[in-house]
Design a protein around this motif. Structure first.
Motif, PDB file in Angstrom:
ATOM      1  N   THR A  61       0.830  -1.199   0.000  1.00 20.96           N
ATOM      2  CA  THR A  61       0.000   0.000   0.000  1.00 20.96           C
ATOM      3  C   THR A  61       0.867   1.252   0.000  1.00 20.96           C
ATOM      4  N   ALA A  62       1.914   1.249   0.806  1.00 18.50           N
ATOM      5  CA  ALA A  62       2.768   2.430   0.937  1.00 18.50           C
ATOM      6  C   ALA A  62       3.520   2.757  -0.343  1.00 18.50           C
ATOM      7  N   THR A  63       3.847   1.736  -1.129  1.00 26.04           N
ATOM      8  CA  THR A  63       4.677   1.954  -2.311  1.00 26.04           C
ATOM      9  C   THR A  63       3.897   1.931  -3.624  1.00 26.04           C
ATOM     10  N   THR A  64       2.610   1.607  -3.585  1.00 27.89           N
ATOM     11  CA  THR A  64       1.801   1.679  -4.808  1.00 27.89           C
ATOM     12  C   THR A  64       1.607   3.144  -5.197  1.00 27.89           C
ATOM     13  N   PRO A  65       1.928   3.530  -6.416  1.00 24.71           N
ATOM     14  CA  PRO A  65       1.764   4.938  -6.810  1.00 24.71           C
ATOM     15  C   PRO A  65       0.317   5.400  -6.679  1.00 24.71           C
ATOM     16  N   VAL A  66       0.145   6.600  -6.145  1.00 25.93           N
ATOM     17  CA  VAL A  66      -1.167   7.233  -6.059  1.00 25.93           C
ATOM     18  C   VAL A  66      -1.178   8.375  -7.074  1.00 25.93           C
ATOM     19  N   LEU A  67      -2.029   8.270  -8.081  1.00 26.98           N
ATOM     20  CA  LEU A  67      -2.114   9.287  -9.131  1.00 26.98           C
ATOM     21  C   LEU A  67      -3.242  10.256  -8.793  1.00 26.98           C
ATOM     22  N   LEU A  68      -2.955  11.555  -8.872  1.00 29.44           N
ATOM     23  CA  LEU A  68      -3.940  12.597  -8.607  1.00 29.44           C
ATOM     24  C   LEU A  68      -4.328  13.239  -9.939  1.00 29.44           C
ATOM     25  N   VAL A  69      -5.603  13.163 -10.287  1.00 28.13           N
ATOM     26  CA  VAL A  69      -6.071  13.641 -11.590  1.00 28.13           C
ATOM     27  C   VAL A  69      -7.050  14.794 -11.386  1.00 28.13           C
ATOM     28  N   HIS A  70      -6.700  15.960 -11.891  1.00 24.41           N
ATOM     29  CA  HIS A  70      -7.525  17.152 -11.698  1.00 24.41           C
ATOM     30  C   HIS A  70      -8.669  17.201 -12.719  1.00 24.41           C
ATOM     31  N   LEU A  72     -11.622  19.849 -15.098  1.00 23.84           N
ATOM     32  CA  LEU A  72     -11.662  20.768 -16.228  1.00 23.84           C
ATOM     33  C   LEU A  72     -11.148  22.154 -15.832  1.00 23.84           C
ATOM     34  N   VAL A  73     -10.285  22.726 -16.664  1.00 23.14           N
ATOM     35  CA  VAL A  73      -9.704  24.054 -16.439  1.00 23.14           C
ATOM     36  C   VAL A  73      -9.168  24.153 -15.005  1.00 23.14           C
ATOM     37  N   ASP A  74      -8.386  23.175 -14.615  1.00 16.98           N
ATOM     38  CA  ASP A  74      -7.842  23.116 -13.270  1.00 16.98           C
ATOM     39  C   ASP A  74      -6.416  22.606 -13.368  1.00 16.98           C
ATOM     40  N   ASN A  75      -5.759  22.425 -12.237  1.00 14.64           N
ATOM     41  CA  ASN A  75      -4.403  21.899 -12.236  1.00 14.64           C
ATOM     42  C   ASN A  75      -4.135  21.191 -10.910  1.00 14.64           C
ATOM     43  N   ARG A  76      -2.894  20.769 -10.717  1.00 19.63           N
ATOM     44  CA  ARG A  76      -2.536  19.963  -9.554  1.00 19.63           C
ATOM     45  C   ARG A  76      -2.735  20.676  -8.224  1.00 19.63           C
ATOM     46  N   SER A  77      -2.855  21.997  -8.245  1.00 22.44           N
ATOM     47  CA  SER A  77      -2.978  22.742  -6.987  1.00 22.44           C
ATOM     48  C   SER A  77      -4.242  22.374  -6.218  1.00 22.44           C
ATOM     49  N   VAL A  78      -5.246  21.843  -6.904  1.00 22.41           N
ATOM     50  CA  VAL A  78      -6.474  21.460  -6.214  1.00 22.41           C
ATOM     51  C   VAL A  78      -6.212  20.331  -5.208  1.00 22.41           C
ATOM     52  N   PHE A  79      -5.093  19.630  -5.393  1.00 20.99           N
ATOM     53  CA  PHE A  79      -4.753  18.517  -4.492  1.00 20.99           C
ATOM     54  C   PHE A  79      -3.655  18.879  -3.499  1.00 20.99           C
ATOM     55  N   ALA A  80      -3.382  20.167  -3.310  1.00 28.65           N
ATOM     56  CA  ALA A  80      -2.260  20.570  -2.467  1.00 28.65           C
ATOM     57  C   ALA A  80      -2.349  19.962  -1.063  1.00 28.65           C
ATOM     58  N   ARG A  88       2.450  12.569   4.339  1.00 25.86           N
ATOM     59  CA  ARG A  88       2.670  12.463   5.786  1.00 25.86           C
ATOM     60  C   ARG A  88       2.232  11.107   6.325  1.00 25.86           C
ATOM     61  N   ARG A  89       1.216  10.527   5.723  1.00 26.77           N
ATOM     62  CA  ARG A  89       0.719   9.240   6.187  1.00 26.77           C
ATOM     63  C   ARG A  89       1.559   8.065   5.694  1.00 26.77           C
ATOM     64  N   GLY A  90       2.529   8.315   4.839  1.00 19.65           N
ATOM     65  CA  GLY A  90       3.446   7.241   4.454  1.00 19.65           C
ATOM     66  C   GLY A  90       3.362   6.766   3.030  1.00 19.65           C
ATOM     67  N   PHE A  91       2.508   7.368   2.215  1.00 19.18           N
ATOM     68  CA  PHE A  91       2.447   6.981   0.805  1.00 19.18           C
ATOM     69  C   PHE A  91       3.674   7.569   0.100  1.00 19.18           C
ATOM     70  N   ARG A  92       4.527   6.700  -0.431  1.00 22.12           N
ATOM     71  CA  ARG A  92       5.829   7.126  -0.908  1.00 22.12           C
ATOM     72  C   ARG A  92       5.777   7.787  -2.284  1.00 22.12           C
ATOM     73  N   ARG A  93       4.821   7.386  -3.125  1.00 17.67           N
ATOM     74  CA  ARG A  93       4.776   7.910  -4.491  1.00 17.67           C
ATOM     75  C   ARG A  93       3.390   8.500  -4.767  1.00 17.67           C
ATOM     76  N   VAL A  94       3.275   9.800  -4.603  1.00 17.16           N
ATOM     77  CA  VAL A  94       2.037  10.524  -4.885  1.00 17.16           C
ATOM     78  C   VAL A  94       2.329  11.420  -6.082  1.00 17.16           C
ATOM     79  N   VAL A  95       1.693  11.120  -7.216  1.00 21.25           N
ATOM     80  CA  VAL A  95       2.090  11.727  -8.487  1.00 21.25           C
ATOM     81  C   VAL A  95       0.908  12.458  -9.135  1.00 21.25           C
ATOM     82  N   PRO A  96       0.980  13.777  -9.284  1.00 17.95           N
ATOM     83  CA  PRO A  96      -0.065  14.499 -10.022  1.00 17.95           C
ATOM     84  C   PRO A  96       0.029  14.174 -11.519  1.00 17.95           C
ATOM     85  N   VAL A  97      -1.123  14.006 -12.140  1.00 13.31           N
ATOM     86  CA  VAL A  97      -1.196  13.790 -13.583  1.00 13.31           C
ATOM     87  C   VAL A  97      -1.797  15.040 -14.217  1.00 13.31           C
ATOM     88  N   GLN A  98      -1.067  15.655 -15.094  1.00 12.68           N
ATOM     89  CA  GLN A  98      -1.508  16.899 -15.720  1.00 12.68           C
ATOM     90  C   GLN A  98      -2.274  16.596 -17.006  1.00 12.68           C
TER      91      GLN A  98
END
Length: 267
Positions: A61-70, A72-80, A88-98
């Protein structure tokens, strides 16, 4: 015995050095790399207690990549906030998708997402997707209609128009923008997602905001007999505040880790 002593001899040390050197020269290069390189994905060094706990209890669970997908007319900042919370909870790979600003259809966005999954996890690796608004509809199309469920174990959507949005009906039909037409509740795309999907194995958690005026709560839920879906309506939040909510962040983490969160009052 000191080096100045007449009985001192460096031969044993030299022999030991020769033995170590010979052993290293006889070791395959791949094994040497494994000996000298640290697996950063499973390293506990420098981790806070929460991060270390997740990695110890559930390394997959900790090492499975977590993809953040924003959306319409938005960007990765919505997931700040959510991004910081997951790290902080230990997810090692949190990756925004543009997603491209000029995404012309849900299908185009799903192809971009498919490429991102392959690039980040490889052709057979597993990922988790958390998506806001249009991003959730794109991610659902990917797992339900393009075979993405083979790589996406869990999809969490936040205020996504699974049933379309009435706001899309305010856009004149003559405008050459197929994406907005797809968001109409009576569009062919919404009808396609209602078709049977017996082979889709992705777990879906759909979160709606009670005060959302962009995607009404009833349109943000997943109502499909073939899908393993859990729906949650959160009171007191709107379309964008849902993604910034600490309460929602804790709920999302609980779903991903299999723990029990504090109950959300949905009355």
């Amino acid at each position: 015995m000191a080096e100045s002593d007449p009985g001192w001899s460096p031969a044993p040390q030299r022999d030991r050095s020769r033995t170590i050197t010979a052993g290293l020269l006889a070791t395959p290069a791949g094994a040497l790399r494994r000996l000298t390189q640290r697996d950063e994905g499973y390293s506990l060094g420098g981790l806070a207690p929460l991060q270390r706990g997740l990695l110890v209890r559930s390394p997959d669970t900790a090492t499975t990549p977590v993809l953040l997908v924003h959306g319409l007319v938005d960007n990765r900042s919505v997931f700040a906030r959510l991004h910081r919370h997951l790290r902080r909870r230990g997810f090692r790979r949190v990756v925004p998708v543009q997603l491209p600003l000029r995404t012309t259809s849900v299908q185009d966005g799903a192809r971009v997402l498919a490429e991102a999954v392959t690039r980040i996890a490889g052709p057979d690796g597993q990922v988790t997707i958390i998506a806001h608004s249009l991003g959730g509809l794109i991610a659902r199309y990917y797992v339900q209609r393009m075979g993405g469920d083979r790589q996406v174990g869990t999809l969490i959507t936040l205020a996504s128009p699974h049933g379309g949005t009435r706001l899309a009906e305010l856009v004149p039909r003559a405008l050459p923008y197929p994406l907005l037409r797809q968001l109409r509740p009576d569009s062919p795309l919404i009808a396609e997602l209602a078709e049977p999907a017996p082979d889709c194995h992705t777990r879906i958690f759909a979160v709606a905001a009670a005060l959302d005026t962009v995607v009404r709560p009833g349109s943000a839920v997943v109502d499909h007999p073939d899908l393993d879906a859990v729906n949650l309506v959160v009171p007191g939040l709107g379309h964008h505040s849902l993604a910034f909510s600490g309460t929602v962040a804790h709920q999302v983490t609980a779903w991903l880790t299999g723990s029990t969160p504090n109950p959300i009052d949905t009355a």
